[in-house]
Design a protein around this motif. Structure first.
Motif, short mmCIF file in Angstrom:
data_model
loop_
_atom_site.label_atom_id
_atom_site.label_comp_id
_atom_site.label_asym_id
_atom_site.label_seq_id
_atom_site.Cartn_x
_atom_site.Cartn_y
_atom_site.Cartn_z
N ALA A 106 -3.37 1.09 -3.58
CA ALA A 106 -2.95 1.47 -2.24
C ALA A 106 -4.12 1.42 -1.26
O ALA A 106 -3.98 0.93 -0.14
CB ALA A 106 -2.33 2.86 -2.26
N VAL A 107 -5.27 1.91 -1.69
CA VAL A 107 -6.45 1.89 -0.81
C VAL A 107 -6.89 0.46 -0.53
O VAL A 107 -7.16 0.09 0.62
CB VAL A 107 -7.60 2.71 -1.45
N GLY A 108 -6.95 -0.38 -1.55
CA GLY A 108 -7.36 -1.77 -1.36
C GLY A 108 -6.43 -2.55 -0.45
O GLY A 108 -6.86 -3.26 0.46
N GLY A 149 -4.42 -1.24 1.72
CA GLY A 149 -4.52 -0.64 3.04
C GLY A 149 -5.70 -1.19 3.82
O GLY A 149 -5.61 -1.44 5.03
N VAL A 150 -6.82 -1.41 3.14
CA VAL A 150 -8.00 -1.98 3.80
C VAL A 150 -7.72 -3.40 4.27
O VAL A 150 -8.08 -3.78 5.40
CB VAL A 150 -9.22 -1.94 2.84
N THR A 210 -4.70 6.53 -11.26
CA THR A 210 -5.79 6.01 -10.45
C THR A 210 -5.56 4.57 -10.03
O THR A 210 -5.92 4.19 -8.91
CB THR A 210 -7.11 6.11 -11.24
N LEU A 214 -3.43 4.50 -6.94
CA LEU A 214 -4.17 4.98 -5.77
C LEU A 214 -5.16 3.94 -5.28
O LEU A 214 -5.24 3.66 -4.07
CB LEU A 214 -4.91 6.27 -6.13
N LEU A 215 -5.89 3.34 -6.19
CA LEU A 215 -6.87 2.32 -5.80
C LEU A 215 -6.19 1.06 -5.25
O LEU A 215 -6.71 0.41 -4.34
CB LEU A 215 -7.78 1.98 -6.96
N ALA A 264 0.83 -1.21 0.00
CA ALA A 264 0.00 0.00 0.00
C ALA A 264 0.86 1.26 0.00
O ALA A 264 0.52 2.25 -0.65
CB ALA A 264 -0.93 0.00 1.21
#
Length: 63
Positions: free
Chosen positions: A38-40, A42-43, A32, A35-36, A22
């Motif tokens: 990294a978010v996924g 991170g979750v 994008t 970024l997505l 992430a």
């Protein structure tokens, strides 16, 4: 499969590996998609961390 994913070493691996991915994803993949990613990741990392904290409160290992 559930017993494997609930073991403490696997949760530590998921936490650390996904946290590193992430953090690195926005620098490795542009736009994008980075970024997505990294978010996924991170979750998933946060979910593993919450699982570790819950396991510590309830008394430890389930394996």
């Amino acid at each position: 499969m559930k017993s494997l994913l609930s073991s403490t070493p696997v949760r530590w691996f998921l936490l650390l590996f996904n946290l590193v991915v992430a953090a690195a994803a926005p620098f490795v993949v542009d736009g994008t998609q980075g970024l997505l990613t990294a978010v996924g990741m991170g979750v998933v990392s946060l979910g593993a961390g919450v699982g570790l904290l819950r396991g510590r409160r309830t008394g430890g290992h389930t394996a």
